[in-house]
Design a protein around this motif. Structure first.
Motif, PDB file in Angstrom:
ATOM      1  N   GLY A  15       0.744  -1.209   0.136  1.00 28.12           N
ATOM      2  CA  GLY A  15       0.316  -0.298  -0.013  1.00 28.12           C
ATOM      3  C   GLY A  15       1.266   1.350  -0.134  1.00 28.12           C
ATOM      4  N   GLY A  16       2.151   1.406  -0.157  1.00 29.67           N
ATOM      5  CA  GLY A  16       3.429   1.793   0.085  1.00 29.67           C
ATOM      6  C   GLY A  16       3.504   3.022  -1.192  1.00 29.67           C
ATOM      7  N   SER A  17       4.377   3.543  -1.228  1.00 32.67           N
ATOM      8  CA  SER A  17       4.798   4.368  -2.770  1.00 32.67           C
ATOM      9  C   SER A  17       6.370   4.710  -2.603  1.00 32.67           C
ATOM     10  N   LEU A  18       6.581   4.836  -3.831  1.00 26.83           N
ATOM     11  CA  LEU A  18       8.349   5.422  -3.483  1.00 26.83           C
ATOM     12  C   LEU A  18       8.295   6.046  -5.472  1.00 26.83           C
ATOM     13  N   ARG A  19       9.214   6.072  -5.349  1.00 23.12           N
ATOM     14  CA  ARG A  19       9.449   7.755  -6.664  1.00 23.12           C
ATOM     15  C   ARG A  19      10.820   6.824  -7.459  1.00 23.12           C
ATOM     16  N   LEU A  20      10.568   6.646  -8.312  1.00 24.39           N
ATOM     17  CA  LEU A  20      12.148   5.615  -8.777  1.00 24.39           C
ATOM     18  C   LEU A  20      12.391   7.067  -9.762  1.00 24.39           C
ATOM     19  N   SER A  21      13.426   7.532  -9.853  1.00 28.32           N
ATOM     20  CA  SER A  21      14.195   8.348 -10.742  1.00 28.32           C
ATOM     21  C   SER A  21      15.776   7.292 -10.934  1.00 28.32           C
ATOM     22  N   CYS A  22      15.716   7.721 -12.668  1.00 25.87           N
ATOM     23  CA  CYS A  22      16.994   7.931 -14.131  1.00 25.87           C
ATOM     24  C   CYS A  22      17.260   9.066 -14.481  1.00 25.87           C
ATOM     25  N   VAL A  23      18.518   8.852 -14.053  1.00 21.11           N
ATOM     26  CA  VAL A  23      19.280  10.539 -14.105  1.00 21.11           C
ATOM     27  C   VAL A  23      19.894   9.537 -15.457  1.00 21.11           C
ATOM     28  N   ASN A  74      13.183  16.205 -19.171  1.00 16.01           N
ATOM     29  CA  ASN A  74      14.523  16.835 -20.600  1.00 16.01           C
ATOM     30  C   ASN A  74      15.455  17.752 -20.179  1.00 16.01           C
ATOM     31  N   ALA A  75      15.051  19.072 -19.264  1.00 16.86           N
ATOM     32  CA  ALA A  75      15.151  19.476 -18.681  1.00 16.86           C
ATOM     33  C   ALA A  75      16.659  18.846 -17.460  1.00 16.86           C
ATOM     34  N   LYS A  76      16.270  18.294 -16.942  1.00 18.75           N
ATOM     35  CA  LYS A  76      16.835  17.403 -15.422  1.00 18.75           C
ATOM     36  C   LYS A  76      17.329  16.283 -16.136  1.00 18.75           C
ATOM     37  N   ARG A  77      17.658  15.865 -17.614  1.00 15.98           N
ATOM     38  CA  ARG A  77      18.051  14.764 -17.693  1.00 15.98           C
ATOM     39  C   ARG A  77      16.989  13.380 -17.466  1.00 15.98           C
ATOM     40  N   THR A  78      16.176  13.724 -16.043  1.00 11.33           N
ATOM     41  CA  THR A  78      15.545  12.652 -15.789  1.00 11.33           C
ATOM     42  C   THR A  78      14.555  12.244 -16.026  1.00 11.33           C
ATOM     43  N   ALA A  79      14.113  10.413 -15.656  1.00 12.41           N
ATOM     44  CA  ALA A  79      12.930  10.390 -16.037  1.00 12.41           C
ATOM     45  C   ALA A  79      12.329   9.667 -14.116  1.00 12.41           C
ATOM     46  N   TYR A  80      11.108   9.846 -14.067  1.00 13.38           N
ATOM     47  CA  TYR A  80      10.419   8.799 -13.181  1.00 13.38           C
ATOM     48  C   TYR A  80       9.512   8.102 -13.073  1.00 13.38           C
ATOM     49  N   LEU A  81       9.611   6.927 -12.361  1.00 10.81           N
ATOM     50  CA  LEU A  81       8.108   5.669 -11.769  1.00 10.81           C
ATOM     51  C   LEU A  81       8.169   6.746 -10.546  1.00 10.81           C
ATOM     52  N   GLN A  82       6.938   7.124 -10.690  1.00 13.90           N
ATOM     53  CA  GLN A  82       5.912   7.715  -9.529  1.00 13.90           C
ATOM     54  C   GLN A  82       5.254   5.316  -9.355  1.00 13.90           C
ATOM     55  N   MET A  83       5.064   4.845  -8.323  1.00 11.44           N
ATOM     56  CA  MET A  83       4.465   3.142  -7.783  1.00 11.44           C
ATOM     57  C   MET A  83       3.831   4.211  -6.118  1.00 11.44           C
ATOM     58  N   ASN A  84       3.003   3.999  -6.794  1.00 11.94           N
ATOM     59  CA  ASN A  84       1.531   3.445  -5.279  1.00 11.94           C
ATOM     60  C   ASN A  84       0.755   2.697  -5.397  1.00 11.94           C
ATOM     61  N   ASN A  85       0.352   2.478  -3.975  1.00 13.36           N
ATOM     62  CA  ASN A  85      -0.314   0.780  -3.836  1.00 13.36           C
ATOM     63  C   ASN A  85       0.622  -0.056  -4.414  1.00 13.36           C
ATOM     64  N   LEU A  86       1.356  -0.327  -3.771  1.00 12.96           N
ATOM     65  CA  LEU A  86       2.906  -1.374  -3.678  1.00 12.96           C
ATOM     66  C   LEU A  86       2.192  -2.230  -3.611  1.00 12.96           C
ATOM     67  N   LYS A  87       2.357  -3.651  -4.065  1.00 22.28           N
ATOM     68  CA  LYS A  87       2.178  -4.592  -3.865  1.00 22.28           C
ATOM     69  C   LYS A  87       3.251  -5.937  -3.487  1.00 22.28           C
ATOM     70  N   PRO A  88       3.140  -6.947  -2.755  1.00 28.36           N
ATOM     71  CA  PRO A  88       4.477  -7.758  -3.092  1.00 28.36           C
ATOM     72  C   PRO A  88       4.359  -7.709  -4.626  1.00 28.36           C
ATOM     73  N   GLU A  89       4.454  -8.823  -4.438  1.00 23.68           N
ATOM     74  CA  GLU A  89       4.167  -9.110  -6.444  1.00 23.68           C
ATOM     75  C   GLU A  89       5.113  -7.528  -7.182  1.00 23.68           C
ATOM     76  N   ASP A  90       5.027  -6.733  -6.688  1.00 30.37           N
ATOM     77  CA  ASP A  90       6.245  -5.788  -7.419  1.00 30.37           C
ATOM     78  C   ASP A  90       7.108  -5.571  -6.770  1.00 30.37           C
ATOM     79  N   THR A  91       7.387  -6.378  -6.236  1.00 28.90           N
ATOM     80  CA  THR A  91       9.232  -6.814  -5.547  1.00 28.90           C
ATOM     81  C   THR A  91       9.871  -7.511  -6.919  1.00 28.90           C
TER      82      THR A  91
END
Length: 124
Positions: A15-23, A74-91
Protein backbone atom coordinates in the motif's frame (compact mmCIF):
# COMPACT_ATOMS: atom_id res chain seq x y z
CA UNK A 1 26.73 6.94 -25.24
CA UNK A 2 24.01 7.24 -22.60
CA UNK A 3 24.81 6.29 -19.02
CA UNK A 4 21.77 5.72 -16.86
CA UNK A 5 21.65 5.72 -13.08
CA UNK A 6 18.55 4.63 -11.17
CA UNK A 7 17.73 5.52 -7.59
CA UNK A 8 14.79 5.59 -5.23
CA UNK A 9 14.30 1.93 -4.50
CA UNK A 10 13.86 0.54 -1.02
CA UNK A 11 11.71 -1.43 1.37
CA UNK A 12 8.08 -0.39 1.64
CA UNK A 13 4.96 -1.89 3.17
CA UNK A 14 2.06 -3.01 0.98
CA UNK A 15 0.00 0.00 0.00
CA UNK A 16 2.99 2.30 0.23
CA UNK A 17 4.65 4.45 -2.43
CA UNK A 18 8.05 4.95 -3.96
CA UNK A 19 9.36 7.22 -6.68
CA UNK A 20 12.15 5.88 -8.84
CA UNK A 21 14.44 8.22 -10.73
CA UNK A 22 16.58 7.56 -13.78
CA UNK A 23 19.26 10.12 -14.54
CA UNK A 24 21.24 10.30 -17.75
CA UNK A 25 24.70 10.81 -16.29
CA UNK A 26 26.17 10.98 -19.73
CA UNK A 27 24.41 12.29 -22.79
CA UNK A 28 20.87 13.52 -23.15
CA UNK A 29 17.47 11.87 -23.00
CA UNK A 30 15.76 14.51 -25.13
CA UNK A 31 15.49 12.43 -28.27
CA UNK A 32 14.83 9.01 -26.81
CA UNK A 33 11.97 7.08 -25.37
CA UNK A 34 12.54 5.83 -21.84
CA UNK A 35 11.36 2.51 -20.51
CA UNK A 36 11.12 1.02 -17.04
CA UNK A 37 11.57 -2.71 -16.63
CA UNK A 38 11.70 -5.05 -13.67
CA UNK A 39 13.05 -8.47 -12.87
CA UNK A 40 11.91 -10.55 -9.94
CA UNK A 41 13.98 -13.47 -8.63
CA UNK A 42 13.66 -16.47 -10.91
CA UNK A 43 11.62 -14.56 -13.47
CA UNK A 44 12.34 -12.94 -16.80
CA UNK A 45 12.79 -9.22 -17.12
CA UNK A 46 9.52 -7.56 -18.11
CA UNK A 47 8.44 -4.17 -19.33
CA UNK A 48 6.57 -2.01 -16.82
CA UNK A 49 6.12 1.35 -18.49
CA UNK A 50 7.46 3.55 -21.25
CA UNK A 51 7.24 7.17 -22.33
CA UNK A 52 8.08 8.40 -25.80
CA UNK A 53 9.98 11.57 -26.54
CA UNK A 54 8.20 12.38 -29.78
CA UNK A 55 4.70 12.89 -28.38
CA UNK A 56 4.86 12.00 -24.71
CA UNK A 57 2.75 8.90 -25.17
CA UNK A 58 2.85 6.57 -22.19
CA UNK A 59 2.38 2.83 -21.90
CA UNK A 60 1.86 0.61 -18.87
CA UNK A 61 1.82 -3.05 -18.07
CA UNK A 62 -1.77 -3.99 -17.24
CA UNK A 63 -0.99 -4.95 -13.65
CA UNK A 64 0.39 -1.49 -12.84
CA UNK A 65 -2.18 0.67 -14.63
CA UNK A 66 -3.75 3.14 -12.26
CA UNK A 67 -0.97 2.66 -9.71
CA UNK A 68 2.23 3.66 -11.55
CA UNK A 69 2.90 6.91 -13.39
CA UNK A 70 5.84 7.51 -15.70
CA UNK A 71 7.12 11.00 -16.43
CA UNK A 72 10.18 12.76 -17.71
CA UNK A 73 11.98 16.06 -17.24
CA UNK A 74 14.34 16.56 -20.16
CA UNK A 75 15.89 19.68 -18.63
CA UNK A 76 17.02 17.55 -15.69
CA UNK A 77 17.84 14.59 -17.95
CA UNK A 78 15.66 12.51 -15.64
CA UNK A 79 12.78 10.09 -15.91
CA UNK A 80 10.58 9.06 -13.02
CA UNK A 81 8.36 6.18 -12.09
CA UNK A 82 5.89 7.05 -9.35
CA UNK A 83 4.64 3.84 -7.80
CA UNK A 84 1.59 3.95 -5.53
CA UNK A 85 -0.40 1.25 -3.77
CA UNK A 86 2.53 -1.11 -4.03
CA UNK A 87 1.92 -4.83 -3.74
CA UNK A 88 4.25 -7.69 -2.78
CA UNK A 89 4.20 -8.85 -6.40
CA UNK A 90 5.85 -5.56 -7.38
CA UNK A 91 9.01 -6.71 -5.61
CA UNK A 92 11.84 -6.75 -8.15
CA UNK A 93 14.93 -4.99 -9.37
CA UNK A 94 13.78 -2.06 -11.47
CA UNK A 95 15.77 -0.86 -14.46
CA UNK A 96 15.44 2.10 -16.78
CA UNK A 97 16.48 1.71 -20.37
CA UNK A 98 16.66 3.73 -23.56
CA UNK A 99 16.19 2.64 -27.15
CA UNK A 100 17.91 4.68 -29.83
CA UNK A 101 14.50 5.85 -30.94
CA UNK A 102 11.97 8.48 -29.98
CA UNK A 103 9.13 5.97 -29.68
CA UNK A 104 8.68 3.14 -27.24
CA UNK A 105 9.72 -0.29 -28.40
CA UNK A 106 7.98 -3.52 -27.49
CA UNK A 107 10.95 -5.82 -27.34
CA UNK A 108 13.32 -5.77 -24.43
CA UNK A 109 16.21 -6.36 -26.80
CA UNK A 110 15.36 -3.16 -28.65
CA UNK A 111 16.65 -1.13 -25.72
CA UNK A 112 20.26 -0.18 -26.14
CA UNK A 113 21.30 1.40 -22.85
CA UNK A 114 20.48 0.17 -19.37
CA UNK A 115 20.99 1.35 -15.84
CA UNK A 116 22.34 -0.85 -13.08
CA UNK A 117 18.96 -1.32 -11.41
CA UNK A 118 17.45 -0.42 -8.07
CA UNK A 119 15.84 -2.89 -5.68
CA UNK A 120 12.20 -2.47 -4.70
CA UNK A 121 10.92 -4.72 -1.93
CA UNK A 122 7.27 -4.64 -0.86
CA UNK A 123 6.78 -6.50 2.37
CA UNK A 124 5.14 -6.13 5.75
Amino acid sequence: QVQLVESGGGLVQPGGSLRLSCVAAGGTLDYYAIGWFRQAPGKEREGVSCISSSDGMTYYKDSVKGRFTISRDNAKRTAYLQMNNLKPEDTAVYYCAVPLDSVCRRGIYEYDYWGQGTQVTVSS
